[in-house]
Scaffold this active site. Structure first.
Site: not given
Length: 318
Positions: A93, A252, A256, A279
């Site tokens: 973030h 969101h 990321d 991720h």
């Protein structure tokens, strides 16, 4: 190195050609989303060409951990960096906020192994950086421009980087759930036309309440609360104020991905596409990019140029 010059005759501010840091040290205190520990974070100006560096100020020798793709050590529910046995986790973030404001060089002190989660979005970090002020440096800002497509797949998930004049990002979030099914699961944003700060930075982490016990059983999400995440019940959103954007969940995911890609060390000029990815695949994509120099070129704005193509301006505009 290629210089970008007179392409679409669009004016650009001089400082967009230069590297950036902040004016002075600025601090905040928050909770680690996974450890549950109180953490103090301090952002400090850094010299040109030094990059983004984390400093574990809670340890006696103040070891440094460079924010690079090669230092990514864990991608379970967050992106963690490790160097010489020292770890800093949940960096994505903050990295996304740094990307959005074009910050190239920064020394970041943390008093724990985890960056504080704040409200679960990038917005508090954007505010922190702006409260210090942004300082232009003499060195030219460098970009990585995608020349050839790169695509990775894992089961039915995929990620890609494609050639594009500027920076564009799209993501498709796939989850069959009563609440998720009521909201958009796809977003595509061209950052020559859209402000990350206004349209993406406030998108928070989210999760199903029914999954919280399992996460905490493996020492994850110990600091999770409705103050730093969107809680999803069986049939409704548990936060009293609801969502910040109708498509907050998918935005969101984009937030990321942008933070993970900024660990390459430079702003990417191209198009990111993600489908059911996270991720792990974001980091694999960044590593693959850097390992294939035939797919990209490093570019900068020519110091003498007065005009450049508009899409190159917006990704780093506040």
């Amino acid at each position: 190195m290629l210089s970008l010059t007179n392409r679409d005759q669009t004016n650009i501010q001089l400082d967009m050609r230069r590297q950036r840091t902040i004016n002075s040290a600025v601090s905040a205190v928050g909770i680690g989303i996974h450890t549950g520990k109180k953490v103090r974070i301090t952002l400090n100006p850094a010299p040109a060409n030094s990059g983004i560096v984390f400093i574990r100020s809670d340890l006696s020798d103040r070891p440094q951990v460079r924010a690079t793709t090669s230092n990514v050590s864990n991608t379970m529910l967050a992106t963690s960096l490790s160097e010489d046995g020292v770890t800093v986790s949940c960096v994505e973030h903050l990295m996304s906020a740094l990307w959005s404001l074009g910050i190239d060089n920064l020394h970041i002190e943390v008093t724990s192994e985890e960056v504080p989660i704040m409200d679960g979005s990038a917005a508090p970090f954007v505010y922190l950086i702006k409260s210090s002020g942004i300082r232009e440096q003499k060195a030219a800002k460098q970009f990585v421009r995608i020349k050839k497509p790169i695509e990775l797949t894992s089961d039915d998930a995929c990620v890609a980087l494609l050639p594009y004049d500027g920076f564009k990002a799209s993501y498709t979030f796939v989850c069959d759930h009563h609440v998720y099914n009521r909201y958009p699961k796809h977003a595509s944003l061209d950052f020559s036309e859209t402000s990350f700060v206004k349209e993406v930075s406030r998108a928070r982490s989210f999760g199903l309440i029914r999954d919280l016990d399992q996460a905490q059983s493996v020492n994850k999400c110990l600091g999770s609360s409705l103050e730093n995440a969107v809680g999803i019940g069986d049939f409704n959103i548990l936060n009293a104020d609801g969502l910040r954007y109708e498509d907050e969940f998918v935005k969101h995911k984009l937030l990321d991905a942008i933070g993970d890609l900024y660990l390459t060390g430079n702003t990417i000029l191209g198009e990111f596409v993600g489908y059911k990815s996270g991720h792990c695949m974001n980091n694999e994509l960044a590593r693959t990019l850097l390992a294939r120099p035939d797919t990209w070129e490093r570019v900068s704005f020519d110091d003498e140029a007065r005009e450049v193509v508009k899409p190159f301006l917006q990704p780093i505009a506040a």
